[in-house]
Design an enzyme around this catalytic site. Sequence first.
Site, short mmCIF file in Angstrom:
data_model
loop_
_atom_site.label_atom_id
_atom_site.label_comp_id
_atom_site.label_asym_id
_atom_site.label_seq_id
_atom_site.Cartn_x
_atom_site.Cartn_y
_atom_site.Cartn_z
N GLY A 91 -4.58 11.56 -5.99
CA GLY A 91 -3.57 12.54 -6.39
C GLY A 91 -2.57 11.96 -7.37
N ARG A 177 -13.89 4.87 -0.74
CA ARG A 177 -13.26 4.80 0.58
C ARG A 177 -14.18 5.41 1.64
NH1 ARG A 177 -7.61 5.29 -1.16
NH2 ARG A 177 -7.72 4.63 -3.33
N ASP A 246 -9.05 7.73 4.51
CA ASP A 246 -9.00 7.70 3.04
C ASP A 246 -8.32 6.42 2.54
OD1 ASP A 246 -6.90 9.43 4.34
OD2 ASP A 246 -5.90 9.03 2.44
N ASN A 247 -7.71 5.67 3.43
CA ASN A 247 -7.09 4.40 3.04
C ASN A 247 -7.92 3.21 3.50
OD1 ASN A 247 -4.97 5.72 1.83
ND2 ASN A 247 -3.64 5.60 3.61
N ASP A 256 -4.10 0.44 -0.49
CA ASP A 256 -3.08 1.49 -0.31
C ASP A 256 -1.92 1.03 0.58
OD1 ASP A 256 -4.79 2.85 -1.91
OD2 ASP A 256 -4.87 4.66 -0.69
P1 AMP Z 1 -1.56 7.88 0.94
O1 AMP Z 1 -1.60 8.07 2.43
O2 AMP Z 1 -0.22 7.49 0.39
O3 AMP Z 1 -2.62 6.94 0.49
O4 AMP Z 1 -1.82 9.30 0.25
C1 AMP Z 1 -2.61 10.32 0.82
C2 AMP Z 1 -3.05 11.31 -0.22
O5 AMP Z 1 -1.93 11.93 -0.84
C3 AMP Z 1 -3.86 10.72 -1.34
O6 AMP Z 1 -4.84 11.65 -1.70
C4 AMP Z 1 -2.85 10.54 -2.44
O7 AMP Z 1 -3.42 10.53 -3.71
C5 AMP Z 1 -1.96 11.75 -2.24
N1 AMP Z 1 -0.59 11.54 -2.72
C6 AMP Z 1 0.37 10.76 -2.18
N2 AMP Z 1 1.51 10.82 -2.89
C7 AMP Z 1 1.28 11.68 -3.93
C8 AMP Z 1 2.04 12.16 -5.02
N3 AMP Z 1 3.32 11.80 -5.20
N4 AMP Z 1 1.46 13.01 -5.88
C9 AMP Z 1 0.19 13.41 -5.71
N5 AMP Z 1 -0.60 12.99 -4.70
C10 AMP Z 1 -0.07 12.14 -3.82
MG MG Z 2 -4.14 6.43 -0.01
#
Ligand code: AMP
Ligand code: MG
Length: 479
Positions: A91, A177, A246-247, A256
């Site tokens: 994202g 992942r 996903d991490n 991550d």
């Molecule tokens: P994370 O747990 O931080 O690895 O993020 C979980 C999901 O949310 C992943 O698909 C990231 O790409 C998405 N994500 C986290 N923060 C943002 C952001 N600020 N903008 C867009 N997608 C985000």
């Molecule tokens: Mg992540």
Amino acid sequence: MKFSNLKLTTPYLELDSIFYDKVEPTPLKKAFLISTSQNAAKLLGVADDVSLDEHIVNIVNGSHKLEGSETFAMCYAGHQFGYFVPRLGDGRAINLGKVNGQNLQLKGSGQTLYSRQGDGRAVLRSSIREYLMSEAMHGLGIATSRALALIGSDTDVAREQWEKGAIVLRLSPTWVRFGTFEYFGRGSKQGHLQMLADYVIEESFPHLKGVENLYLKMYKEIVQNTATTVARWQSVGFNHGVMNTDNMSIDGRTIDYGPFAFLDDYDANYICNHTDVEGRYSFKNQPGIAHWNLAQLAKALSPIVNYENAIKTLDECFGLTYENEYLGIMYKKMGLYERDEKDVELVKYMLGSLQSFPVDYTRFFRTLSRYSGDKSELLALVELQTPLSEWLDEYDKRLEKETLSQEERQTQMLAINPKYILKNHILQEAIDEAKQGSFFMIEDLLKVAHNPFDEHEELEYLCKPTPPKAKNLKLSCSS
Ligand code: AMP
Ligand code: MG
């Protein structure tokens, strides 16, 4: 070789277009270079000083393309806090391509098809943490994605308050992942599962090509790598904080970095992630969660790997690999090189005692590394001295069975018990300074991150004791 002369390839784009979204980065305003890791640059075969490369800021900001680079975001799903989310994806990360076995990725470089409600940005605070921790994890000998550069900017990003946007240039041999397989493990997309598995074998497990039961063997290696990494986390007192599927990297490396923390005082129940109310990702739960995540991967792989066989492999291999790795490290941390059948008990006794003293986990082992029979330095670390003194009596008896000289034992222990750990209170100091425009602490931290076992006399301030108020804090997920 200069960084900006690198030529990239994009093997992931040879997969079906369902795997990715071709997207251009959205550059930050008034981007400036904060730090580079020459150590990481070496992985790409870059010998020249990256910080002097005239294109470095623009490359990390996405406004200057390396030759061969075609930018894209990867699609994946994932179990977040136990619940399946059918589509996540990069994202806020945009991939540039691959060179020297490393996939280059910008984190915080703008929205993609997978941004959902997100702005595609990463704030300076979380980017400093990810940048430094990626390099520190490597310095500790634990498999991880790496970080080559960090840029700051004048772009405002809305979180609890307005913050500035930043980008980290991350490297990893794979960005696939567990969640990538989960995306293709359901419904009409299952036909793509084998395509992904073949890609992963080519990228991460090429030595398996041509073996029988190829995909089961791949799964077995994922199980073993994951168990090894988590055992190493436990040995250094690292709490990842968001072990969603996903991490979880498909080759078992740490990726991550969010609300992670190192234990200050040893506490098996520690939960670093503020939003993790029930402690799903607490320190002690990490091995169990890794196992659970691997079971989800087995389910996702079931169209191409017999599920019962995968679960049998998981149950046979995970615990064994984990225990061997964890105990092997703990014995070395304690300076026990001979084997004694009661050693497991001595480790358990020690952990139980650490929980009760209480005592800083890293400091305890660093001090133990210099132990020569005089208990005073160790006892000075704790408020409750009797349990430590009693444990040391047992330890003394056990040390008699060792054949190494005291000096040799100490040298070996100092090489496995880090002095410098990137504790949250010290990272926070570096962040506070950076917000004021001073980046010296980041450079100091990078130095110790790369050599955490060495003494750095001029950098002693980076391992000062955690102020009581800042011990074992919970961190916000906002990043
Ligand atoms: P994370 O747990 O931080 O690895 O993020 C979980 C999901 O949310 C992943 O698909 C990231 O790409 C998405 N994500 C986290 N923060 C943002 C952001 N600020 N903008 C867009 N997608 C985000
Ligand atoms: Mg992540």
